[in-house]
Design an enzyme around this catalytic site. Structure first.
Site, PDB file in Angstrom:
ATOM      1  N   LYS A   4      12.268   6.032 -13.196  1.00 25.22           N
ATOM      2  CA  LYS A   4      11.903   6.855 -12.046  1.00 25.22           C
ATOM      3  C   LYS A   4      12.906   6.610 -10.907  1.00 25.22           C
ATOM      4  O   LYS A   4      13.321   7.527 -10.211  1.00 25.22           O
ATOM      5  CB  LYS A   4      10.474   6.487 -11.623  1.00 25.22           C
ATOM      6  CG  LYS A   4      10.115   6.718 -10.183  1.00 25.22           C
ATOM      7  CD  LYS A   4       9.690   8.139  -9.967  1.00 25.22           C
ATOM      8  CE  LYS A   4       9.310   8.451  -8.542  1.00 25.22           C
ATOM      9  NZ  LYS A   4       9.372   7.419  -7.560  1.00 25.22           N
ATOM     10  N   SER A  61       3.999   7.701  -8.149  1.00 26.74           N
ATOM     11  CA  SER A  61       4.666   6.957  -7.086  1.00 26.74           C
ATOM     12  C   SER A  61       3.612   6.481  -6.091  1.00 26.74           C
ATOM     13  O   SER A  61       2.638   7.198  -5.820  1.00 26.74           O
ATOM     14  CB  SER A  61       5.664   7.879  -6.363  1.00 26.74           C
ATOM     15  OG  SER A  61       6.045   7.313  -5.132  1.00 26.74           O
ATOM     16  N   GLY A 119       3.991  -3.157  -5.096  1.00 26.77           N
ATOM     17  CA  GLY A 119       2.527  -3.065  -5.094  1.00 26.77           C
ATOM     18  C   GLY A 119       1.988  -1.649  -4.987  1.00 26.77           C
ATOM     19  O   GLY A 119       2.698  -0.668  -5.178  1.00 26.77           O
ATOM     20  N   PHE A 160      -0.400  -0.432  -7.050  1.00 28.28           N
ATOM     21  CA  PHE A 160      -0.144  -0.113  -8.448  1.00 28.28           C
ATOM     22  C   PHE A 160      -0.737   1.222  -8.893  1.00 28.28           C
ATOM     23  O   PHE A 160      -1.821   1.618  -8.483  1.00 28.28           O
ATOM     24  CB  PHE A 160      -0.713  -1.224  -9.346  1.00 28.28           C
ATOM     25  CG  PHE A 160      -0.055  -2.565  -9.144  1.00 28.28           C
ATOM     26  CD1 PHE A 160       1.268  -2.658  -8.716  1.00 28.28           C
ATOM     27  CD2 PHE A 160      -0.756  -3.747  -9.385  1.00 28.28           C
ATOM     28  CE1 PHE A 160       1.876  -3.891  -8.532  1.00 28.28           C
ATOM     29  CE2 PHE A 160      -0.153  -4.982  -9.202  1.00 28.28           C
ATOM     30  CZ  PHE A 160       1.157  -5.050  -8.776  1.00 28.28           C
ATOM     31  N   HIS A 161       0.042   1.885  -9.744  1.00 24.05           N
ATOM     32  CA  HIS A 161      -0.409   3.098 -10.430  1.00 24.05           C
ATOM     33  C   HIS A 161      -0.029   2.937 -11.897  1.00 24.05           C
ATOM     34  O   HIS A 161       0.536   1.891 -12.283  1.00 24.05           O
ATOM     35  CB  HIS A 161       0.239   4.340  -9.798  1.00 24.05           C
ATOM     36  CG  HIS A 161       1.725   4.229  -9.629  1.00 24.05           C
ATOM     37  ND1 HIS A 161       2.599   4.180 -10.696  1.00 24.05           N
ATOM     38  CD2 HIS A 161       2.501   4.119  -8.515  1.00 24.05           C
ATOM     39  CE1 HIS A 161       3.834   4.080 -10.248  1.00 24.05           C
ATOM     40  NE2 HIS A 161       3.813   4.021  -8.930  1.00 24.05           N
ATOM     41  N   GLU A 162      -0.310   3.952 -12.696  1.00 29.77           N
ATOM     42  CA  GLU A 162      -0.069   3.858 -14.141  1.00 29.77           C
ATOM     43  C   GLU A 162       1.396   3.570 -14.483  1.00 29.77           C
ATOM     44  O   GLU A 162       1.688   2.996 -15.520  1.00 29.77           O
ATOM     45  CB  GLU A 162      -0.534   5.128 -14.859  1.00 29.77           C
ATOM     46  CG  GLU A 162      -1.969   5.083 -15.339  1.00 29.77           C
ATOM     47  CD  GLU A 162      -2.274   3.892 -16.268  1.00 29.77           C
ATOM     48  OE1 GLU A 162      -1.471   3.623 -17.187  1.00 29.77           O
ATOM     49  OE2 GLU A 162      -3.303   3.230 -16.068  1.00 29.77           O
ATOM     50  N   GLY A 163       2.322   3.991 -13.613  1.00 26.85           N
ATOM     51  CA  GLY A 163       3.742   3.703 -13.852  1.00 26.85           C
ATOM     52  C   GLY A 163       3.979   2.196 -13.857  1.00 26.85           C
ATOM     53  O   GLY A 163       4.594   1.648 -14.777  1.00 26.85           O
ATOM     54  N   HIS A 164       3.473   1.537 -12.819  1.00 29.30           N
ATOM     55  CA  HIS A 164       3.601   0.071 -12.765  1.00 29.30           C
ATOM     56  C   HIS A 164       2.935  -0.580 -13.974  1.00 29.30           C
ATOM     57  O   HIS A 164       3.489  -1.494 -14.590  1.00 29.30           O
ATOM     58  CB  HIS A 164       2.904  -0.480 -11.508  1.00 29.30           C
ATOM     59  CG  HIS A 164       3.533  -0.075 -10.209  1.00 29.30           C
ATOM     60  ND1 HIS A 164       2.865   0.698  -9.285  1.00 29.30           N
ATOM     61  CD2 HIS A 164       4.738  -0.356  -9.659  1.00 29.30           C
ATOM     62  CE1 HIS A 164       3.641   0.867  -8.219  1.00 29.30           C
ATOM     63  NE2 HIS A 164       4.790   0.243  -8.419  1.00 29.30           N
TER      64      HIS A 164
HETATM   65  P1  AMP Z   1       7.917   0.194  -6.685  1.00 30.37           P
HETATM   66  O1  AMP Z   1       6.677  -0.612  -6.533  1.00 30.37           O
HETATM   67  O2  AMP Z   1       7.747   1.633  -6.340  1.00 30.37           O
HETATM   68  O3  AMP Z   1       9.122  -0.459  -6.066  1.00 30.37           O
HETATM   69  O4  AMP Z   1       8.212   0.210  -8.246  1.00 30.37           O
HETATM   70  C1  AMP Z   1       8.273  -0.960  -9.006  1.00 30.37           C
HETATM   71  C2  AMP Z   1       8.867  -0.647 -10.359  1.00 30.37           C
HETATM   72  O5  AMP Z   1       8.075   0.349 -11.000  1.00 30.37           O
HETATM   73  C3  AMP Z   1      10.288  -0.071 -10.282  1.00 30.37           C
HETATM   74  O6  AMP Z   1      11.056  -0.573 -11.355  1.00 30.37           O
HETATM   75  C4  AMP Z   1      10.060   1.414 -10.413  1.00 30.37           C
HETATM   76  O7  AMP Z   1      11.160   2.096 -10.959  1.00 30.37           O
HETATM   77  C5  AMP Z   1       8.896   1.422 -11.378  1.00 30.37           C
HETATM   78  N1  AMP Z   1       8.161   2.688 -11.266  1.00 30.37           N
HETATM   79  C6  AMP Z   1       7.619   3.239 -10.156  1.00 30.37           C
HETATM   80  N2  AMP Z   1       7.054   4.431 -10.436  1.00 30.37           N
HETATM   81  C7  AMP Z   1       7.256   4.636 -11.769  1.00 30.37           C
HETATM   82  C8  AMP Z   1       6.923   5.685 -12.686  1.00 30.37           C
HETATM   83  N3  AMP Z   1       6.266   6.769 -12.309  1.00 30.37           N
HETATM   84  N4  AMP Z   1       7.301   5.539 -13.967  1.00 30.37           N
HETATM   85  C9  AMP Z   1       7.973   4.451 -14.393  1.00 30.37           C
HETATM   86  N5  AMP Z   1       8.314   3.428 -13.582  1.00 30.37           N
HETATM   87  C10 AMP Z   1       7.967   3.521 -12.292  1.00 30.37           C
END
Ligand code: AMP
Length: 287
Positions: A149, A185, A31, A33-37
């Site tokens: 990432k 992140s 959760g 969320f940002h643009e990566g998610h």
């Molecule tokens: P998290 O919520 O941080 O556990 O991330 C969930 C999913 O999003 C994981 O597969 C991460 O690798 C991916 N993710 C997080 N940040 C990025 C990013 N900047 N670019 C690409 N994928 C990301």
């Protein structure tokens, strides 16, 4: 968009979709969320008929003294963002639903978790593989998308799926960055404006390393030292590790002869940030 909190309801729904011949694509997240998610979700949207996102801040992947309690959370905002990219269901269970009293089963990938983040965060990947295995059993996705990432995490999940014969296709997605290079992140929210500037050293170190490799440098020691210099430039970034290693085994590499992972973890203030790049030796020298 459906919000599902109960495991039994999720399993019933997934069984139904599977009976109807629908392909389920899943993006597991913690959760905030940002643009990566959102990029992972948009990509997964194209891979399946049903797009699911799990939102669960998994306590078993945080060590003692880590940031589990203060990990950023904003469910309302996340719900709106998930809706905006066309998510069909958001699975958001309570901790007591995932780990009820008496819980005692864990999934462990033993070797490739001994390096990098596995070394700095004992038990971290055991928590990750356990929760992802549980999510796969609950949601039964055909496809699951993970970000590069968290490069080691992606490789560890692939290993688990292969070793345990899980019937899920794992898809990696490139790292999404801010305009100035900082990898997105949820933990970037810990940074104050000054630290946000200092955090740029991570992506800068990676770019500089690739630039050296492109100019012909092959010595991992030289690359590592240059990356460390950049990280330590203003004395505010505390290095956890800087490693040049094989992108599958995470064994250290002395000479860069093929695509090689440069992985970095560092503290900026209280935030532990990670970033990585696969260093590519010049095309001409690959033959
Ligand atoms: P998290 O919520 O941080 O556990 O991330 C969930 C999913 O999003 C994981 O597969 C991460 O690798 C991916 N993710 C997080 N940040 C990025 C990013 N900047 N670019 C690409 N994928 C990301």
């Amino acid at each position: 968009m459906r919000i599902i909190e109960k495991i039994s309801e999720m399993q019933q729904q997934s069984n139904l979709w599977r009976q109807q011949g629908k392909t389920i694509a899943l993006v597991p997240t913690m959760g905030y969320f940002h643009e990566g998610h959102l990029a992972l979700m948009r990509h997964a949207r194209k891979l399946g008929d049903i797009l699911g996102v799990s939102l669960f801040v998994n306590p078993t992947q945080f060590g003692p003294g880590e940031d589990y309690e203060r990990y950023p959370r904003d469910e309302e905002r996340d719900i709106q963002l998930a809706k905006s990219v066309g998510v069909d269901f958001l699975f958001m269970p309570q901790v007591s639903e995932m780990y009820p009293e008496g819980y005692q089963t864990y999934v462990e990938v033993t070797e490739i978790t001994k390096a990098l983040c596995g070394l700095s965060r004992p038990g971290h990947f055991r928590g990750v593989t356990t929760v992802v295995a549980k999510l796969f059993n609950i949601i039964k996705p055909h496809i699951a998308v993970f970000g590069e990432k968290d490069f080691q995490q992606l490789v560890v999940i692939r290993r688990m799926v292969k070793d345990l014969n899980m019937d899920v296709t794992i898809v990696g997605h490139p790292t999404v960055r801010e305009q100035d290079g900082l990898a997105m992140s949820s933990r970037n929210t810990y940074l104050d404006p000054e630290q946000r500037r200092q955090a740029l050293a991570l992506s800068k170190a990676l770019r500089e390393a690739q630039s050296l490799v492109s100019k012909g440098e092959r010595d991992a020691k030289v690359i590592t030292m240059r990356a460390r210099d950049i990280l330590e430039q203003d004395g505010k970034v505390r290095i956890d590790y800087v490693e040049v290693c094989d992108p599958q085994t995470f064994q250290r590499v002395a000479t860069i002869e093929r695509p090689t992972l440069l992985a970095v973890a560092a503290y900026v203030g209280k935030a532990r940030l990670i970033d990585n790049m696969v260093l590519q030796p010049a095309q001409s020298e690959l033959g």
